[in-house]
Design an enzyme around this catalytic site. Sequence first.
Site, PDB file in Angstrom:
ATOM      1  N   ASP A  35       0.854  -1.191   0.000  1.00 12.91           N
ATOM      2  CA  ASP A  35       0.000   0.000   0.000  1.00 12.91           C
ATOM      3  C   ASP A  35       0.888   1.239   0.000  1.00 12.91           C
ATOM      4  N   ASP A  61       4.055   1.818  -4.058  1.00 12.81           N
ATOM      5  CA  ASP A  61       3.109   2.359  -5.027  1.00 12.81           C
ATOM      6  C   ASP A  61       2.943   1.291  -6.119  1.00 12.81           C
ATOM      7  N   ALA A  84      -5.950  -1.882  -4.442  1.00 15.30           N
ATOM      8  CA  ALA A  84      -5.363  -0.533  -4.490  1.00 15.30           C
ATOM      9  C   ALA A  84      -5.976   0.274  -5.621  1.00 15.30           C
ATOM     10  N   GLU A  86      -7.590   4.625  -6.470  1.00 10.46           N
ATOM     11  CA  GLU A  86      -8.261   5.853  -6.044  1.00 10.46           C
ATOM     12  C   GLU A  86      -9.737   5.509  -6.150  1.00 10.46           C
ATOM     13  N   THR A 102      -3.249   5.535 -11.077  1.00  8.14           N
ATOM     14  CA  THR A 102      -3.283   4.398 -10.142  1.00  8.14           C
ATOM     15  C   THR A 102      -4.157   3.261 -10.668  1.00  8.14           C
ATOM     16  N   THR A 136     -15.980  -2.619  -9.408  1.00  7.12           N
ATOM     17  CA  THR A 136     -17.163  -1.951  -8.880  1.00  7.12           C
ATOM     18  C   THR A 136     -18.350  -2.105  -9.820  1.00  7.12           C
ATOM     19  N   ASP A 137     -19.554  -1.932  -9.261  1.00  6.64           N
ATOM     20  CA  ASP A 137     -20.754  -1.951 -10.109  1.00  6.64           C
ATOM     21  C   ASP A 137     -20.862  -0.683 -10.956  1.00  6.64           C
ATOM     22  N   GLU A 138     -20.065   0.352 -10.595  1.00 10.74           N
ATOM     23  CA  GLU A 138     -20.187   1.633 -11.306  1.00 10.74           C
ATOM     24  C   GLU A 138     -19.776   1.532 -12.768  1.00 10.74           C
ATOM     25  N   TYR A 162     -13.705   8.148 -12.340  1.00  7.75           N
ATOM     26  CA  TYR A 162     -13.432   6.974 -11.489  1.00  7.75           C
ATOM     27  C   TYR A 162     -13.907   5.695 -12.172  1.00  7.75           C
ATOM     28  N   LYS A 166     -11.846   2.431 -13.630  1.00  9.88           N
ATOM     29  CA  LYS A 166     -12.053   1.053 -13.151  1.00  9.88           C
ATOM     30  C   LYS A 166     -12.443   0.150 -14.338  1.00  9.88           C
ATOM     31  N   PRO A 217     -24.883  17.222   3.920  1.00  9.15           N
ATOM     32  CA  PRO A 217     -25.050  17.640   2.520  1.00  9.15           C
ATOM     33  C   PRO A 217     -25.571  16.527   1.612  1.00  9.15           C
ATOM     34  N   ARG A 226     -28.454   3.637  -4.152  1.00  6.60           N
ATOM     35  CA  ARG A 226     -27.255   2.811  -4.075  1.00  6.60           C
ATOM     36  C   ARG A 226     -27.646   1.506  -3.410  1.00  6.60           C
TER      37      ARG A 226
HETATM   38  P1  NAD Z   1      -9.963   3.218  -0.173  1.00  5.26           P
HETATM   39  O1  NAD Z   1      -9.848   4.505  -0.908  1.00  5.26           O
HETATM   40  O2  NAD Z   1     -10.496   3.205   1.207  1.00  5.26           O
HETATM   41  O3  NAD Z   1      -8.539   2.494  -0.113  1.00  5.26           O
HETATM   42  C1  NAD Z   1      -7.666   2.474  -1.197  1.00  5.26           C
HETATM   43  C2  NAD Z   1      -6.321   1.991  -0.704  1.00  5.26           C
HETATM   44  O4  NAD Z   1      -5.429   1.922  -1.819  1.00  5.26           O
HETATM   45  C3  NAD Z   1      -5.659   2.929   0.330  1.00  5.26           C
HETATM   46  O5  NAD Z   1      -5.093   2.184   1.373  1.00  5.26           O
HETATM   47  C4  NAD Z   1      -4.574   3.638  -0.470  1.00  5.26           C
HETATM   48  O6  NAD Z   1      -3.457   4.036   0.325  1.00  5.26           O
HETATM   49  C5  NAD Z   1      -4.210   2.571  -1.482  1.00  5.26           C
HETATM   50  N1  NAD Z   1      -3.621   3.136  -2.705  1.00  5.26           N
HETATM   51  C6  NAD Z   1      -4.089   4.167  -3.442  1.00  5.26           C
HETATM   52  N2  NAD Z   1      -3.262   4.404  -4.470  1.00  5.26           N
HETATM   53  C7  NAD Z   1      -2.266   3.481  -4.388  1.00  5.26           C
HETATM   54  C8  NAD Z   1      -1.119   3.209  -5.161  1.00  5.26           C
HETATM   55  N3  NAD Z   1      -0.816   3.925  -6.243  1.00  5.26           N
HETATM   56  N4  NAD Z   1      -0.338   2.171  -4.789  1.00  5.26           N
HETATM   57  C9  NAD Z   1      -0.607   1.436  -3.695  1.00  5.26           C
HETATM   58  N5  NAD Z   1      -1.667   1.669  -2.902  1.00  5.26           N
HETATM   59  C10 NAD Z   1      -2.488   2.682  -3.253  1.00  5.26           C
HETATM   60  O7  NAD Z   1     -10.811   2.283  -1.130  1.00  5.26           O
HETATM   61  P2  NAD Z   1     -11.884   1.148  -0.767  1.00  5.26           P
HETATM   62  O8  NAD Z   1     -13.208   1.771  -0.603  1.00  5.26           O
HETATM   63  O9  NAD Z   1     -11.333   0.280   0.261  1.00  5.26           O
HETATM   64  O10 NAD Z   1     -11.908   0.362  -2.158  1.00  5.26           O
HETATM   65  C11 NAD Z   1     -10.979  -0.682  -2.417  1.00  5.26           C
HETATM   66  C12 NAD Z   1     -11.228  -1.225  -3.810  1.00  5.26           C
HETATM   67  O11 NAD Z   1     -12.560  -1.702  -3.900  1.00  5.26           O
HETATM   68  C13 NAD Z   1     -11.074  -0.204  -4.932  1.00  5.26           C
HETATM   69  O12 NAD Z   1     -10.456  -0.841  -6.011  1.00  5.26           O
HETATM   70  C14 NAD Z   1     -12.496   0.192  -5.284  1.00  5.26           C
HETATM   71  O13 NAD Z   1     -12.593   0.560  -6.627  1.00  5.26           O
HETATM   72  C15 NAD Z   1     -13.243  -1.106  -5.012  1.00  5.26           C
HETATM   73  N6  NAD Z   1     -14.658  -0.968  -4.608  1.00  5.26           N
HETATM   74  C16 NAD Z   1     -15.009  -0.131  -3.592  1.00  5.26           C
HETATM   75  C17 NAD Z   1     -16.349  -0.086  -3.173  1.00  5.26           C
HETATM   76  C18 NAD Z   1     -16.795   0.791  -2.032  1.00  5.26           C
HETATM   77  O14 NAD Z   1     -17.990   0.905  -1.795  1.00  5.26           O
HETATM   78  N7  NAD Z   1     -15.906   1.426  -1.292  1.00  5.26           N
HETATM   79  C19 NAD Z   1     -17.306  -0.888  -3.833  1.00  5.26           C
HETATM   80  C20 NAD Z   1     -16.901  -1.721  -4.883  1.00  5.26           C
HETATM   81  C21 NAD Z   1     -15.565  -1.769  -5.254  1.00  5.26           C
HETATM   82  O1  DAU Z   2     -21.000   1.414  -6.166  1.00  8.52           O
HETATM   83  C1  DAU Z   2     -19.709   1.139  -5.705  1.00  8.52           C
HETATM   84  C2  DAU Z   2     -18.963   2.432  -5.468  1.00  8.52           C
HETATM   85  O2  DAU Z   2     -19.518   3.007  -4.294  1.00  8.52           O
HETATM   86  C3  DAU Z   2     -17.454   2.241  -5.314  1.00  8.52           C
HETATM   87  O3  DAU Z   2     -16.933   1.765  -6.508  1.00  8.52           O
HETATM   88  C4  DAU Z   2     -16.767   3.561  -4.933  1.00  8.52           C
HETATM   89  O4  DAU Z   2     -15.401   3.334  -4.685  1.00  8.52           O
HETATM   90  C5  DAU Z   2     -17.432   4.086  -3.680  1.00  8.52           C
HETATM   91  O5  DAU Z   2     -16.889   5.352  -3.359  1.00  8.52           O
HETATM   92  C6  DAU Z   2     -18.944   4.220  -3.884  1.00  8.52           C
HETATM   93  O6  DAU Z   2     -19.240   5.264  -4.836  1.00  8.52           O
HETATM   94  P1  DAU Z   2     -20.492   6.258  -4.630  1.00  8.52           P
HETATM   95  O7  DAU Z   2     -20.243   7.467  -5.412  1.00  8.52           O
HETATM   96  O8  DAU Z   2     -21.772   5.548  -4.822  1.00  8.52           O
HETATM   97  O9  DAU Z   2     -20.320   6.516  -3.016  1.00  8.52           O
HETATM   98  P2  DAU Z   2     -20.416   7.847  -2.149  1.00  8.52           P
HETATM   99  O10 DAU Z   2     -20.383   7.402  -0.738  1.00  8.52           O
HETATM  100  O11 DAU Z   2     -19.449   8.879  -2.584  1.00  8.52           O
HETATM  101  O12 DAU Z   2     -21.870   8.392  -2.474  1.00  8.52           O
HETATM  102  C7  DAU Z   2     -23.023   7.587  -2.276  1.00  8.52           C
HETATM  103  C8  DAU Z   2     -24.226   8.392  -2.732  1.00  8.52           C
HETATM  104  O13 DAU Z   2     -24.415   9.491  -1.823  1.00  8.52           O
HETATM  105  C9  DAU Z   2     -24.059   9.022  -4.106  1.00  8.52           C
HETATM  106  O14 DAU Z   2     -25.331   8.999  -4.759  1.00  8.52           O
HETATM  107  C10 DAU Z   2     -23.652  10.473  -3.813  1.00  8.52           C
HETATM  108  C11 DAU Z   2     -24.356  10.746  -2.494  1.00  8.52           C
HETATM  109  N1  DAU Z   2     -23.653  11.694  -1.576  1.00  8.52           N
HETATM  110  C12 DAU Z   2     -22.358  11.419  -1.262  1.00  8.52           C
HETATM  111  C13 DAU Z   2     -21.655  12.258  -0.415  1.00  8.52           C
HETATM  112  C14 DAU Z   2     -20.224  11.989  -0.086  1.00  8.52           C
HETATM  113  C15 DAU Z   2     -24.335  12.762  -1.016  1.00  8.52           C
HETATM  114  O15 DAU Z   2     -25.539  12.967  -1.266  1.00  8.52           O
HETATM  115  N2  DAU Z   2     -23.648  13.588  -0.164  1.00  8.52           N
HETATM  116  C16 DAU Z   2     -22.340  13.401   0.149  1.00  8.52           C
HETATM  117  O16 DAU Z   2     -21.755  14.215   0.904  1.00  8.52           O
END
Ligand code: NAD
Ligand code: DAU
Length: 363
Positions: A35, A61, A84, A86, A102, A136-138, A162, A166, A217, A226
């Site tokens: 990481d 990295d 790993a 963003e 990344t 991700t589902d996105e 983003y 992905k 917000p 979601r």
């Molecule tokens: P996060 O942002 O919390 O964590 C990302 C991690 O990756 C951090 O520890 C960061 O330091 C590391 N990282 C970033 N750039 C890097 C680099 N260049 N080299 C090495 N490490 C690096 O993310 P998360 O929410 O834990 O998501 C993890 C994975 O799951 C991602 O690939 C994301 O697309 C996927 N995902 C997330 C969600 C969600 O709801 N959070 C849902 C579906 C899929």
């Molecule tokens: O669907 C999977 C994805 O879910 C992952 O791939 C992403 O890494 C993860 O960040 C997440 O993306 P979203 O954009 O759906 O999550 P977020 O928590 O940013 O936002 C969820 C919903 O809430 C979205 O419709 C935007 C809204 N939102 C978010 C924030 C941060 C608000 O209304 N207010 C806010 O301040």
Amino acid sequence: MKTYLVTGGAGFIGSNFIHFLFEKYGDDIRILNADALTYAGNPENLRAVENRENYRFYKVDICDTEAVSEIFRENDVDCVVNFAAESHVDRSIDHPEIFVRTNVLGTAVMLNAARAAWEKEDGKYPEGKRFLHVSTDEVYGSLSGSDDYFYETTPYDPHSPYSASKASSDFLVKSYVDTYQFPGIITNCSNNYGPYQFPEKLIPLMINNALNGKSLPVYGDGKNVRDWLYVEDHAKGIDAVINGGRIGEKYNIGGHNERENVEIVHIILDTLRELLDENDPRRENVSDSLITYVTDRKGHDRRYAIAPDKIRSELGWEPETTFEEGIRKTIRWYLNNEEWLKNVTSGEYQKYYEKMYGAKKES
Ligand code: NAD
Ligand code: DAU
């Protein structure tokens, strides 16, 4: 002894996954965590495991070819789990290029290094090697009808930088499978929630703001949907795919838990009122009047909803945590880990918040 190379293991899902693996397999596995510790990576998430003999942290990295290759040279890695990335959509709208670096280049470097370490002279791979790419589902875009779902066959239609990055990384993994018979598998999961999630994402941000009496917000009309999954269920899904998934396949992970954003915010407020002690001074801050509708996210996807039929029928995976249970566990965790929350919201976070939300107009 199986050796996992987890990338991004200090982030939200990665750290939960590492905790899950140690709970399930104990000393029967080794975990290497690579990481870069960006703003989203937090070594505190792994305090409980950092002294284990079968755990090793590499501050690396994933775009750094030499450093990544060195990990493969030093260790006989059996399974890469590539978290790993963003991961925050709003940041990608501000700085797309960091996401391309990344998420796309980093994944290419990981694929190359794994292939170089694993591929034999005859082009085959040793039994049991796996590269699981966490996506991700996105990537599927946005749904309109309330009975539409994302299937593994749904064409990709990403809208944010983003999700586009992905999607590109998914295509790279697929290309390695098709071109080199590389042992890659992709999982596409819905929105996760749970402990250790950085408070830039909806659920922890709303918890933190409500506890501090700050406005909540809600983007646009608050009716974007979601599909929320408790993070431990995601970890179990990935584990099931590593052990039973078919190489070259994709598996959607989600739990049919679709909610409008504003509903989530109301559930958080109600749960905070239920869990906070009568005498806790933070209880006074928790009020529905904090809800503030603000300028919408650019290109905001309307609805995500996963059809998890394939992982259920092929691998027997089902989500085990209901939303009611999961949100209570999550809020309780944030209430019990005030120090963690304070540490991650001091310093840089304040600048981020001002930049992202200062410009958002009330609507
Ligand atoms: P996060 O942002 O919390 O964590 C990302 C991690 O990756 C951090 O520890 C960061 O330091 C590391 N990282 C970033 N750039 C890097 C680099 N260049 N080299 C090495 N490490 C690096 O993310 P998360 O929410 O834990 O998501 C993890 C994975 O799951 C991602 O690939 C994301 O697309 C996927 N995902 C997330 C969600 C969600 O709801 N959070 C849902 C579906 C899929
Ligand atoms: O669907 C999977 C994805 O879910 C992952 O791939 C992403 O890494 C993860 O960040 C997440 O993306 P979203 O954009 O759906 O999550 P977020 O928590 O940013 O936002 C969820 C919903 O809430 C979205 O419709 C935007 C809204 N939102 C978010 C924030 C941060 C608000 O209304 N207010 C806010 O301040």
